[in-house]
Motif scaffolding. Sequence first.
Motif, PDB file in Angstrom:
ATOM      1  N   TYR A 298      -4.071 -55.717 -27.052  1.00 20.57           N
ATOM      2  CA  TYR A 298      -3.326 -55.470 -28.227  1.00 20.57           C
ATOM      3  C   TYR A 298      -4.011 -55.437 -29.292  1.00 20.57           C
ATOM      4  CZ  TYR A 298       0.207 -58.285 -25.582  1.00 20.57           C
ATOM      5  OH  TYR A 298       1.127 -58.734 -24.735  1.00 20.57           O
ATOM      6  N   ALA A 299      -3.489 -54.486 -30.391  1.00 22.76           N
ATOM      7  CA  ALA A 299      -3.894 -54.187 -31.668  1.00 22.76           C
ATOM      8  C   ALA A 299      -4.197 -55.530 -32.217  1.00 22.76           C
ATOM      9  CB  ALA A 299      -3.408 -53.180 -32.472  1.00 22.76           C
ATOM     10  N   ASP A 300      -5.241 -55.712 -33.033  1.00 19.85           N
ATOM     11  CA  ASP A 300      -5.352 -56.880 -33.817  1.00 19.85           C
ATOM     12  C   ASP A 300      -4.364 -57.119 -34.748  1.00 19.85           C
ATOM     13  OD1 ASP A 300      -9.227 -56.599 -34.387  1.00 19.85           O
ATOM     14  OD2 ASP A 300      -7.803 -57.645 -32.735  1.00 19.85           O
ATOM     15  N   SER A 301      -3.684 -56.319 -35.272  1.00 24.88           N
ATOM     16  CA  SER A 301      -2.327 -56.389 -36.240  1.00 24.88           C
ATOM     17  C   SER A 301      -1.322 -56.983 -35.650  1.00 24.88           C
ATOM     18  CB  SER A 301      -2.128 -54.902 -36.861  1.00 24.88           C
ATOM     19  OG  SER A 301      -1.982 -54.173 -35.830  1.00 24.88           O
ATOM     20  N   VAL A 302      -1.193 -57.009 -34.321  1.00 22.66           N
ATOM     21  CA  VAL A 302       0.012 -57.474 -33.726  1.00 22.66           C
ATOM     22  C   VAL A 302      -0.129 -58.663 -32.831  1.00 22.66           C
ATOM     23  CG1 VAL A 302       1.065 -55.100 -33.702  1.00 22.66           C
ATOM     24  CG2 VAL A 302       0.035 -55.848 -31.445  1.00 22.66           C
ATOM     25  N   LYS A 303      -1.378 -58.848 -32.560  1.00 20.03           N
ATOM     26  CA  LYS A 303      -1.678 -60.136 -31.566  1.00 20.03           C
ATOM     27  C   LYS A 303      -1.090 -61.435 -31.898  1.00 20.03           C
ATOM     28  CE  LYS A 303      -6.400 -58.849 -29.875  1.00 20.03           C
ATOM     29  NZ  LYS A 303      -7.644 -58.926 -29.824  1.00 20.03           N
ATOM     30  N   GLY A 304      -0.504 -61.867 -30.868  1.00 18.04           N
ATOM     31  CA  GLY A 304       0.337 -63.235 -31.061  1.00 18.04           C
ATOM     32  C   GLY A 304       1.804 -63.028 -31.475  1.00 18.04           C
ATOM     33  N   ARG A 305       1.800 -61.824 -32.006  1.00 18.29           N
ATOM     34  CA  ARG A 305       3.380 -61.391 -32.469  1.00 18.29           C
ATOM     35  C   ARG A 305       4.065 -60.594 -31.262  1.00 18.29           C
ATOM     36  NH1 ARG A 305       4.418 -58.658 -36.993  1.00 18.29           N
ATOM     37  NH2 ARG A 305       2.451 -57.412 -36.626  1.00 18.29           N
ATOM     38  N   PHE A 306       3.488 -59.618 -30.817  1.00 19.42           N
ATOM     39  CA  PHE A 306       4.020 -58.747 -29.959  1.00 19.42           C
ATOM     40  C   PHE A 306       3.381 -58.998 -28.397  1.00 19.42           C
ATOM     41  CE2 PHE A 306       4.441 -54.847 -32.875  1.00 19.42           C
ATOM     42  CZ  PHE A 306       5.036 -55.369 -33.800  1.00 19.42           C
ATOM     43  N   THR A 307       4.426 -58.663 -27.447  1.00 24.09           N
ATOM     44  CA  THR A 307       4.046 -58.817 -26.065  1.00 24.09           C
ATOM     45  C   THR A 307       4.399 -57.523 -25.251  1.00 24.09           C
ATOM     46  OG1 THR A 307       4.503 -61.232 -26.008  1.00 24.09           O
ATOM     47  CG2 THR A 307       4.260 -60.189 -23.985  1.00 24.09           C
ATOM     48  N   ILE A 308       3.737 -56.955 -24.326  1.00 24.76           N
ATOM     49  CA  ILE A 308       3.825 -55.913 -23.683  1.00 24.76           C
ATOM     50  C   ILE A 308       4.057 -56.336 -22.349  1.00 24.76           C
ATOM     51  CG2 ILE A 308       1.431 -55.419 -23.200  1.00 24.76           C
ATOM     52  CD1 ILE A 308       2.214 -52.329 -22.905  1.00 24.76           C
ATOM     53  N   SER A 309       5.054 -55.797 -21.616  1.00 23.69           N
ATOM     54  CA  SER A 309       5.295 -56.379 -20.129  1.00 23.69           C
ATOM     55  C   SER A 309       5.983 -55.208 -19.397  1.00 23.69           C
ATOM     56  CB  SER A 309       6.229 -57.514 -19.938  1.00 23.69           C
ATOM     57  OG  SER A 309       7.395 -57.286 -20.612  1.00 23.69           O
ATOM     58  N   GLN A 310       6.148 -55.366 -18.205  1.00 22.49           N
ATOM     59  CA  GLN A 310       6.614 -54.266 -17.370  1.00 22.49           C
ATOM     60  C   GLN A 310       7.571 -54.989 -16.093  1.00 22.49           C
ATOM     61  OE1 GLN A 310       3.413 -51.534 -16.370  1.00 22.49           O
ATOM     62  NE2 GLN A 310       2.473 -52.946 -14.897  1.00 22.49           N
ATOM     63  N   ASP A 311       8.525 -54.233 -15.704  1.00 19.14           N
ATOM     64  CA  ASP A 311       9.229 -54.374 -14.510  1.00 19.14           C
ATOM     65  C   ASP A 311       9.020 -53.198 -13.659  1.00 19.14           C
ATOM     66  OD1 ASP A 311      11.434 -54.979 -12.796  1.00 19.14           O
ATOM     67  OD2 ASP A 311      12.790 -55.934 -13.993  1.00 19.14           O
ATOM     68  N   ASN A 312       8.148 -53.419 -12.668  1.00 19.06           N
ATOM     69  CA  ASN A 312       8.056 -52.336 -11.748  1.00 19.06           C
ATOM     70  C   ASN A 312       9.196 -51.960 -11.011  1.00 19.06           C
ATOM     71  OD1 ASN A 312       5.314 -51.959 -12.588  1.00 19.06           O
ATOM     72  ND2 ASN A 312       4.775 -53.581 -11.283  1.00 19.06           N
TER      73      ASN A 312
END
Length: 124
Positions: A58-72
């Motif tokens: 994550y970029a520092d500006s979004v750490k703790g607020r954004f979450t990336i995930s994937q459904d294969n």
Amino acid sequence: QVQLVESGGGSVQAGGSLRLSCAASGGTDRRVMGWFRQAPGKKREGVAGIDRDGRPIYADSVKGRFTISQDNAKNTLYLQMNSLKPEDTAMYYCAAAAMSRATASLNPNVYAFWGQGTQVTVSS
């Protein structure tokens, strides 16, 4: 040919949440994927990336607020965005790297395929 289609953008007030989706087709299994954003007059910046084993960065500006995930199973990449701020306002893009890449990156030059973007607007 890899095709990426983003959805889920919209307008929210500061403190709100949105979940972006990126529907992928054309062979995105086991690819490094990423989310980027670009505000008017600014260069495109990396927000989050995920490697072939599902490990995120994550970029520092979004750490703790954004979450990336994937459904294969659904060939879909997600970006859950919480505690949104006005400075998060931008066009958000999904991207896929070449098959040869193994590690995630926030550098847009690493990515070979791009979606058309979805707009996120956060008001104060």
